[in-house]
Design a protein around this motif. Sequence first.
Motif, PDB file in Angstrom:
ATOM      1  N   SER A  45       0.858  -1.178   0.000  1.00 39.57           N
ATOM      2  CA  SER A  45       0.000   0.000   0.000  1.00 39.57           C
ATOM      3  C   SER A  45       0.902   1.239   0.000  1.00 39.57           C
ATOM      4  CB  SER A  45      -0.871  -0.006   1.256  1.00 39.57           C
ATOM      5  OG  SER A  45      -1.342   1.289   1.529  1.00 39.57           O
ATOM      6  N   LEU A  46       0.641   2.159  -0.910  1.00 40.74           N
ATOM      7  CA  LEU A  46       1.459   3.374  -0.965  1.00 40.74           C
ATOM      8  C   LEU A  46       1.354   4.161   0.342  1.00 40.74           C
ATOM      9  CD1 LEU A  46       3.367   4.860  -2.900  1.00 40.74           C
ATOM     10  CD2 LEU A  46       1.402   6.213  -3.658  1.00 40.74           C
ATOM     11  N   SER A  47       0.172   4.153   0.930  1.00 44.46           N
ATOM     12  CA  SER A  47      -0.030   4.864   2.195  1.00 44.46           C
ATOM     13  C   SER A  47       0.858   4.323   3.309  1.00 44.46           C
ATOM     14  CB  SER A  47      -1.490   4.780   2.634  1.00 44.46           C
ATOM     15  OG  SER A  47      -2.329   5.315   1.642  1.00 44.46           O
ATOM     16  N   GLN A  48       1.071   3.013   3.307  1.00 45.97           N
ATOM     17  CA  GLN A  48       1.915   2.404   4.336  1.00 45.97           C
ATOM     18  C   GLN A  48       3.390   2.449   3.971  1.00 45.97           C
ATOM     19  OE1 GLN A  48       0.177  -1.474   4.672  1.00 45.97           O
ATOM     20  NE2 GLN A  48      -1.361  -0.803   6.158  1.00 45.97           N
ATOM     21  N   LEU A  49       3.694   2.460   2.683  1.00 49.70           N
ATOM     22  CA  LEU A  49       5.083   2.432   2.227  1.00 49.70           C
ATOM     23  C   LEU A  49       5.796   3.765   2.434  1.00 49.70           C
ATOM     24  CD1 LEU A  49       7.343   0.881   0.647  1.00 49.70           C
ATOM     25  CD2 LEU A  49       6.406   1.978  -1.402  1.00 49.70           C
ATOM     26  N   VAL A  50       5.128   4.845   2.120  1.00 42.13           N
ATOM     27  CA  VAL A  50       5.766   6.171   2.156  1.00 42.13           C
ATOM     28  C   VAL A  50       5.982   6.588   3.607  1.00 42.13           C
ATOM     29  CG1 VAL A  50       5.531   8.589   1.491  1.00 42.13           C
ATOM     30  CG2 VAL A  50       4.788   6.787  -0.072  1.00 42.13           C
ATOM     31  N   PRO A  51       7.251   6.877   3.985  1.00 42.53           N
ATOM     32  CA  PRO A  51       7.583   7.096   5.393  1.00 42.53           C
ATOM     33  C   PRO A  51       7.485   8.549   5.883  1.00 42.53           C
ATOM     34  CG  PRO A  51       9.585   6.955   4.123  1.00 42.53           C
ATOM     35  CD  PRO A  51       8.451   6.744   3.158  1.00 42.53           C
ATOM     36  N   PHE A  52       6.661   9.357   5.246  1.00 37.84           N
ATOM     37  CA  PHE A  52       6.464  10.743   5.699  1.00 37.84           C
ATOM     38  C   PHE A  52       5.006  11.101   5.444  1.00 37.84           C
ATOM     39  CE2 PHE A  52       8.422  10.674   1.501  1.00 37.84           C
ATOM     40  CZ  PHE A  52       7.460  11.305   0.722  1.00 37.84           C
TER      41      PHE A  52
END
Length: 150
Positions: A45-52
Amino acid sequence: MKKRIRWLPAVLAVLLLLLLTDPAYRLNVRRLDRAVESAEGDTVSLSQLVPFRWDTAYTFSPYASRKEMAAAMGVLESRRIPETVSEGMTQLIFLRDGRVVCAVCGYPDSLGWRMEFTHWDGGAACVTYRENARFSVKRDGGVVTLTQLE
């Protein structure tokens, strides 16, 4: 007294550099690179992957001008909006509250990853944090490819 005066220009230069650049922006670019390169599993999930923190992510077709991209995103034209110079480049721009918080533009072989979007509207693709967009994860030749799922 002379020693203090010698250091004054250096201190002022460092302060000016910090005012003109955004350390959090550069940190977000590095953190995104590490997160994508270390993505595990078949999907992510992009929401979970992106760390900011972000609310909208954009990519544009090759050769889109900075002015066109800024208008499409509803932000002011800025050097933080990278322009692609060929069809083979990966470009990804993250916004938070109408501000560019991270932008990546480069060749997948140099970045170590690429992201492919499937839902295009004209010359742009956009996903929001709330959409919780999912991407397949594939590794080939040292490059991680994330492809948006339907």
